[in-house]
Design an enzyme around this catalytic site. Structure first.
Site, PDB file in Angstrom:
ATOM      1  CE1 TYR A 164      -3.941   1.957   0.790  1.00 51.17           C
ATOM      2  CE2 TYR A 164      -2.667   2.887   2.548  1.00 51.17           C
ATOM      3  CZ  TYR A 164      -3.698   3.058   2.052  1.00 51.17           C
ATOM      4  OH  TYR A 164      -4.798   4.008   2.072  1.00 51.17           O
ATOM      5  CE  LYS A 168      -3.752   5.170  -1.361  1.00 51.83           C
ATOM      6  NZ  LYS A 168      -4.711   5.338  -2.079  1.00 51.83           N
TER       7      LYS A 168
END
Ligand code: NAI
Length: 299
Positions: A164, A168
């Site tokens: 993640y 991101k």
């Protein structure tokens, strides 16, 4: 001064719940025609539901205009069809909020590479797909506002979120180059790192924090970043009504003299290298080379 979205067409991905729903409702309340995209997945990206249709019903009940779309952001053909449907119905696309996201948290030691790829696919490739699908329309209109959704994990790290976090920070990088490429076509590209109680974060917020960190408290910052007066190339943190700016800075550094360009000299001058005195916020990659030149010339 009222900030209006009258006559604007907006696409919000992953708007069937959480933050995307809050953005879609507020955009519609301020006059935008909104494509509410969501494939209605579970938190890990599996499954389908009609979450988007429910948000469209809410918007219409409040007197707004919206259409539901069930495209998966990882499928370019579905995303292109979504943009084509918006252009056919409403003639243009002014705003894209890349918000769809999934989680597959595990420590890196235990993480399966399929889960790494799945998360990068939705956040990074999904954002790139949607942006690519609106890019020509926005260039031709000479107007566009695009918002990427990063995260504190991408900017600063968090245990158990290597996939993640990588995805991101990648979208923040995408935003930086697109803000440069879009500038002469009236396209402004920004990044938001939100903090809100949604199903994505339900395990980490204590119950008494639910109201304080509601998605509605992030919407004002997100909408400003896609408004006519939006800046470009900023990274904004937002949560609980607080709006912050995050910067990727660069220190002037230390020029190792000729004849002293050794590992030992790097170690000996570490404090000067990392000193934040006179650090800058480069607006493009070339500014790093320019600052290197300046430091190497002793200026
Ligand atoms: P959420 O899980 O309520 O919203 C994400 C939405 O994306 C869901 O409705 C889901 O169905 C949809 N989605 C997932 N895969 C999709 C796909 N392939 N195509 C289309 N839609 C898809 O969670 P939340 O919190 O509202 O998240 C919104 C965004 O904000 C995400 O990108 C998330 O990573 C980001 N974010 C949220 C934070 C928070 O504190 N809630 C913190 C930092 C970032």
């Amino acid at each position: 001064m009222t900030i209006s979205f009258e006559n604007r067409v907006a696409i919000v991905t992953g708007a069937g719940g959480g933050l995307g729903r809050a953005y879609a409702l507020e955009l519609a309340r301020r006059g935008a025609k909104v494509v509410v995209n969501d494939l209605g997945a579970a938190r890990d990206g599996t499954g389908h539901s009609d979450a988007a249709a429910a948000v469209v019903a809410e918007i219409e009940a409040a007197g707004g205009t919206a259409m539901a779309n069930g495209a998966s952001v990882i499928e370019l053909d579905q995303v292109e069809a979504m943009v084509a449907a918006a252009v056919e119905a409403w003639g243009r696309v002014d705003i894209l909020i890349n918000n769809a996201g999934i989680l597959r948290d595990k420590s890196f030691a235990k993480m399966d590479m399929a889960d790494f790829r799945a998360v990068v696919d939705v956040h990074l490739i999904g954002s790139a797909n949607c942006t690519k699908a609106v890019w020509e329309t926005m260039r031709a209109q000479n107007y566009g506002r695009i918002l990427m959704t990063a995260s504190s994990t991408g900017l600063y790290g968090n245990f158990g979120q290597a996939n993640y976090g990588a995805a991101k920070l990648a979208v923040a990088g995408l935003a930086k180059t697109l803000s440069i490429e879009g500038a002469k076509h009236g396209i402004r590209v920004n990044t938001i790192a939100p903090t809100a109680t949604t199903r994505m974060t339900q395990d980490i917020f204590p119950p008494e924090m639910l109201a304080r960190f509601s998605p509605e408290n992030v919407a004002p910052a997100a909408l400003y970043l896609v408004s006519e007066q939006a800046p470009s190339n900023v990274i904004i943190g937002a949560g609980a009504g607080v709006v912050q700016a995050a910067y990727v800075t660069l220190t002037p550094g230390y020029a190792l003299p000729e004849g002293h360009r050794t590992v030992e000299e790097v170690a000996a001058n570490w404090d000067r290298i990392v000193s934040r005195e006179s650090e800058i916020v480069p607006q493009s990659g070339t500014e790093q080379a320019m600052l290197i030149l300046k430091t190497s010339l002793g200026q």
